[in-house]
Scaffold this motif. Structure first.
Motif, PDB file in Angstrom:
ATOM      1  N   TYR A 103      22.147  77.730  29.860  1.00  0.00           N
ATOM      2  CA  TYR A 103      22.716  78.845  30.626  1.00  0.00           C
ATOM      3  C   TYR A 103      22.271  78.767  32.084  1.00  0.00           C
ATOM      4  O   TYR A 103      23.043  79.051  32.998  1.00  0.00           O
ATOM      5  N   LYS A 162      19.979  85.471  28.149  1.00  0.00           N
ATOM      6  CA  LYS A 162      20.929  84.398  28.430  1.00  0.00           C
ATOM      7  C   LYS A 162      22.017  84.872  29.400  1.00  0.00           C
ATOM      8  O   LYS A 162      22.403  84.140  30.322  1.00  0.00           O
ATOM      9  N   CYS A 198      23.145  83.918  33.926  1.00  0.00           N
ATOM     10  CA  CYS A 198      24.469  83.438  34.352  1.00  0.00           C
ATOM     11  C   CYS A 198      25.436  84.608  34.534  1.00  0.00           C
ATOM     12  O   CYS A 198      26.641  84.442  34.408  1.00  0.00           O
ATOM     13  N   ILE A 256      30.588  78.992  28.403  1.00  0.00           N
ATOM     14  CA  ILE A 256      29.522  79.864  27.894  1.00  0.00           C
ATOM     15  C   ILE A 256      29.574  79.911  26.375  1.00  0.00           C
ATOM     16  O   ILE A 256      28.559  79.734  25.692  1.00  0.00           O
ATOM     17  N   ILE A 305      28.037  77.001  24.170  1.00  0.00           N
ATOM     18  CA  ILE A 305      26.636  76.575  24.303  1.00  0.00           C
ATOM     19  C   ILE A 305      25.881  76.658  22.987  1.00  0.00           C
ATOM     20  O   ILE A 305      25.223  75.707  22.559  1.00  0.00           O
ATOM     21  N   GLY A 315      26.717  82.253  22.203  1.00  0.00           N
ATOM     22  CA  GLY A 315      27.622  82.065  23.332  1.00  0.00           C
ATOM     23  C   GLY A 315      28.697  83.126  23.467  1.00  0.00           C
ATOM     24  O   GLY A 315      28.956  83.628  24.570  1.00  0.00           O
ATOM     25  N   VAL A 324      27.153  86.375  24.582  1.00  0.00           N
ATOM     26  CA  VAL A 324      26.746  86.248  25.982  1.00  0.00           C
ATOM     27  C   VAL A 324      27.964  86.390  26.890  1.00  0.00           C
ATOM     28  O   VAL A 324      27.926  87.117  27.896  1.00  0.00           O
ATOM     29  N   ARG A 325      29.050  85.718  26.554  1.00  0.00           N
ATOM     30  CA  ARG A 325      30.270  85.828  27.357  1.00  0.00           C
ATOM     31  C   ARG A 325      30.746  87.273  27.437  1.00  0.00           C
ATOM     32  O   ARG A 325      31.117  87.757  28.520  1.00  0.00           O
TER      33      ARG A 325
END
Length: 204
Positions: A30, A71, A75, A90, A93, A97, A100-101
């Protein structure tokens, strides 16, 4: 739950168990995405990559070691500030992911969205993680504001922080709320000391 209790779970201190939990968080990929922000200059100096790292440090300083939040913190500006950024980078990963997105999208201003509407969206509809992340992001920004000499910018940013971010912080983390108040006070003191407030009153 009391009015000022934390809404997002976090440890009180970085003990060995939490250190090991942090050690096992897969942050490096990240961070690699965020290095594309190195060329993005900031109003206060430095660049947007450093701002991502500052936001991460603030979260850890306040005891947050949730893997998705950390994470996302490293980003959190890539979608908003890198034109044409492929969000699948993203997602692909690791197993976090997608989450996180989604968190990065929550704290990103959408195309055509006014800043006030963006902040109001987080205030009224943001998830607890988005609200904590936005508070850490704003603490970093307010600290950087100490190196800005554009008084109109400082005034607008302080007003924006008071109106939108303080209610968010009051909901999720009272200690962040207190830090933000102190930062607003110091930045407005600069406006007074510089004579900007008096010049506005006198219509200069």
């Amino acid at each position: 739950m009391g009015k000022y209790e934390m809404r997002t779970e976090k440890p009180e201190k970085m003990d060995s168990a939490h250190m090991l939990q942090l050690k096992n968080i897969f942050l490096a990929p990240y961070m690699q995405l965020a290095t594309e922000l190195i060329g993005k200059a900031r109003h206060a100096g430095g660049n947007m990559f450093r701002h991502q790292m500052d936001t991460l440090a603030i979260l850890i300083d306040y005891g947050y070691i949730d893997s998705v939040m950390l994470k996302a913190s490293v980003c959190h500006d890539v979608i908003e500030d890198i034109p044409g950024f492929d969000q699948e980078r993203i997602v692909s990963i690791d197993s976090d992911g997608e989450a996180v997105r989604e968190l990065v999208l929550e704290v990103s201003k959408h195309e055509g969205e006014h800043k006030a509407d963006f902040l109001q969206r987080i205030l009224t509809a943001g998830s607890p993680k988005a609200k904590v992340l936005k508070c850490a992001d704003r603490i970093s920004n307010m600290i950087s504001l100490g190196y800005v000499t554009d008084c109109k910018f400082i005034e607008r940013y302080c007003d924006e922080t008071e109106y939108y971010i303080l209610p968010i912080a009051l909901e999720v983390d009272y200690n962040m709320y207190q830090e933000l108040i102190n930062l607003i006070i110091t930045r407005r003191k600069y406006l007074e000391d510089s004579g900007y407030i008096d010049s506005k009153k006198n219509g200069v």
